[in-house]
Design a protein around this motif. Structure first.
Motif, mmCIF file in Angstrom:
data_model
loop_
_atom_site.group_PDB
_atom_site.id
_atom_site.type_symbol
_atom_site.label_atom_id
_atom_site.label_comp_id
_atom_site.label_asym_id
_atom_site.label_seq_id
_atom_site.Cartn_x
_atom_site.Cartn_y
_atom_site.Cartn_z
ATOM 1 N N TYR A 38 0.854 -1.180 0.000
ATOM 2 C CA TYR A 38 0.000 0.000 0.000
ATOM 3 C C TYR A 38 0.893 1.235 0.000
ATOM 4 C CZ TYR A 38 -3.694 -3.236 1.206
ATOM 5 O OH TYR A 38 -4.589 -4.266 1.181
ATOM 6 N N GLU A 39 0.619 2.155 -0.916
ATOM 7 C CA GLU A 39 1.396 3.380 -1.032
ATOM 8 C C GLU A 39 0.506 4.565 -0.688
ATOM 9 O OE1 GLU A 39 3.526 6.081 -4.474
ATOM 10 O OE2 GLU A 39 3.150 3.969 -4.882
ATOM 11 N N CYS A 40 0.967 5.387 0.252
ATOM 12 C CA CYS A 40 0.207 6.573 0.642
ATOM 13 C C CYS A 40 0.043 7.485 -0.576
ATOM 14 C CB CYS A 40 0.915 7.307 1.776
ATOM 15 S SG CYS A 40 0.119 8.860 2.216
ATOM 16 N N ASN A 41 -1.142 7.983 -0.750
ATOM 17 C CA ASN A 41 -1.466 8.835 -1.892
ATOM 18 C C ASN A 41 -0.791 10.203 -1.803
ATOM 19 O OD1 ASN A 41 -2.917 8.936 -4.333
ATOM 20 N ND2 ASN A 41 -4.471 10.232 -3.395
ATOM 21 N N ILE A 42 -0.413 10.645 -0.604
ATOM 22 C CA ILE A 42 0.185 11.968 -0.422
ATOM 23 C C ILE A 42 1.710 11.902 -0.318
ATOM 24 C CG2 ILE A 42 0.299 13.993 1.116
ATOM 25 C CD1 ILE A 42 -2.343 13.787 -0.407
ATOM 26 N N CYS A 43 2.210 11.185 0.701
ATOM 27 C CA CYS A 43 3.665 11.179 0.938
ATOM 28 C C CYS A 43 4.380 10.016 0.264
ATOM 29 C CB CYS A 43 3.966 11.204 2.436
ATOM 30 S SG CYS A 43 3.607 9.656 3.305
ATOM 31 N N HIS A 44 3.628 9.090 -0.311
ATOM 32 C CA HIS A 44 4.149 7.940 -1.073
ATOM 33 C C HIS A 44 4.924 6.938 -0.222
ATOM 34 C CE1 HIS A 44 2.674 9.919 -4.612
ATOM 35 N NE2 HIS A 44 3.331 11.002 -4.253
ATOM 36 N N ARG A 45 4.698 6.941 1.093
ATOM 37 C CA ARG A 45 5.305 5.931 1.943
ATOM 38 C C ARG A 45 4.648 4.591 1.645
ATOM 39 N NH1 ARG A 45 5.768 5.706 8.567
ATOM 40 N NH2 ARG A 45 6.612 3.591 8.620
ATOM 41 N N ASN A 46 5.442 3.532 1.611
ATOM 42 C CA ASN A 46 4.942 2.195 1.315
ATOM 43 C C ASN A 46 4.785 1.381 2.592
ATOM 44 O OD1 ASN A 46 4.750 1.932 -1.663
ATOM 45 N ND2 ASN A 46 6.876 2.618 -1.515
ATOM 46 N N TYR A 47 3.714 0.596 2.617
ATOM 47 C CA TYR A 47 3.410 -0.274 3.745
ATOM 48 C C TYR A 47 3.026 -1.649 3.218
ATOM 49 C CZ TYR A 47 2.517 4.074 6.375
ATOM 50 O OH TYR A 47 2.615 5.299 6.974
ATOM 51 N N SER A 48 3.356 -2.671 4.001
ATOM 52 C CA SER A 48 2.759 -3.977 3.739
ATOM 53 C C SER A 48 1.380 -3.950 4.395
ATOM 54 C CB SER A 48 3.612 -5.098 4.343
ATOM 55 O OG SER A 48 3.577 -5.037 5.759
ATOM 56 N N LYS A 49 0.530 -4.872 4.033
ATOM 57 C CA LYS A 49 -0.802 -4.943 4.640
ATOM 58 C C LYS A 49 -0.680 -5.128 6.150
ATOM 59 C CE LYS A 49 -5.136 -7.523 4.335
ATOM 60 N NZ LYS A 49 -5.844 -8.601 3.633
ATOM 61 N N GLU A 50 0.199 -6.033 6.572
ATOM 62 C CA GLU A 50 0.381 -6.309 7.988
ATOM 63 C C GLU A 50 0.870 -5.080 8.740
ATOM 64 O OE1 GLU A 50 1.731 -8.253 5.512
ATOM 65 O OE2 GLU A 50 0.193 -9.817 5.643
ATOM 66 N N GLU A 51 1.805 -4.345 8.137
ATOM 67 C CA GLU A 51 2.346 -3.144 8.774
ATOM 68 C C GLU A 51 1.271 -2.067 8.926
ATOM 69 O OE1 GLU A 51 6.157 -0.120 8.241
ATOM 70 O OE2 GLU A 51 5.411 -1.190 6.486
ATOM 71 N N LEU A 52 0.469 -1.880 7.901
ATOM 72 C CA LEU A 52 -0.594 -0.879 7.946
ATOM 73 C C LEU A 52 -1.629 -1.232 9.017
ATOM 74 C CD1 LEU A 52 -1.480 1.740 6.601
ATOM 75 C CD2 LEU A 52 -2.746 0.387 4.932
ATOM 76 N N LEU A 53 -1.967 -2.510 9.119
ATOM 77 C CA LEU A 53 -2.900 -2.943 10.158
ATOM 78 C C LEU A 53 -2.300 -2.770 11.555
ATOM 79 C CD1 LEU A 53 -4.380 -6.133 8.479
ATOM 80 C CD2 LEU A 53 -5.533 -3.947 8.855
ATOM 81 N N GLU A 54 -1.028 -3.103 11.700
ATOM 82 C CA GLU A 54 -0.370 -2.970 13.004
ATOM 83 C C GLU A 54 -0.289 -1.510 13.440
ATOM 84 O OE1 GLU A 54 4.050 -3.654 14.852
ATOM 85 O OE2 GLU A 54 3.332 -5.144 13.421
ATOM 86 N N LEU A 55 0.048 -0.631 12.520
ATOM 87 C CA LEU A 55 0.173 0.791 12.849
ATOM 88 C C LEU A 55 -1.183 1.430 13.175
ATOM 89 C CD1 LEU A 55 2.823 1.843 10.183
ATOM 90 C CD2 LEU A 55 3.153 1.725 12.666
ATOM 91 N N ASN A 56 -2.257 0.830 12.692
ATOM 92 C CA ASN A 56 -3.604 1.353 12.941
ATOM 93 C C ASN A 56 -4.359 0.517 13.965
ATOM 94 O OD1 ASN A 56 -4.493 3.651 10.883
ATOM 95 N ND2 ASN A 56 -2.990 2.339 9.893
#
Length: 79
Positions: free
Chosen positions: A30-48
Motif C-alpha cells: 500500500y502506497e500513501c497517496n500523499i507522501c508515497h510511503r509504502n506499507y505492507s498490509k500487515e504493517e498498515l494494520l499494526e500501525l492502525n
C-alpha cells in the motif's frame, strides 16, 4: 430476527502524514497517496491497531445493547 447493525468502515491512515487514501499495488503493498510511503498490509494494520481496537470495542457495546434489548422484548411475553 432482523439485524439492526450498520456496516462499519475503519479508516486506516498513513503514520507519516495522516492520509487515508492509498494506492494498492499488485504485490499487496500500500502506497500513501500523499507522501508515497509504502506499507505492507500487515504493517498498515499494526500501525492502525489502536484505531481498529477502538472500533471493535464500539461494535461490541452496540451488539451487547441490541441483544439485551431483544432479550428484554422476548422475555416481556413471559411475565
Amino acid at each position: 430476527m432482523k439485524s439492526k447493525f450498520e456496516p462499519k468502515k475503519i479508516e486506516l491512515v498513513c503514520e507519516t502524514c495522516g492520509e487515508s487514501a492509498f494506492i494498492i499495488h499488485q504485490n499487496d503493498n500500500y502506497e500513501c497517496n500523499i507522501c508515497h510511503r509504502n506499507y505492507s498490509k500487515e504493517e498498515l494494520l499494526e500501525l492502525n491497531n489502536e484505531n481498529i481496537q477502538a472500533h471493535v470495542n464500539e461494535v461490541k457495546k452496540e451488539v451487547v445493547y441490541q441483544v439485551a434489548q431483544q432479550l428484554k422484548k422476548a422475555f416481556k411475553k413471559w411475565k
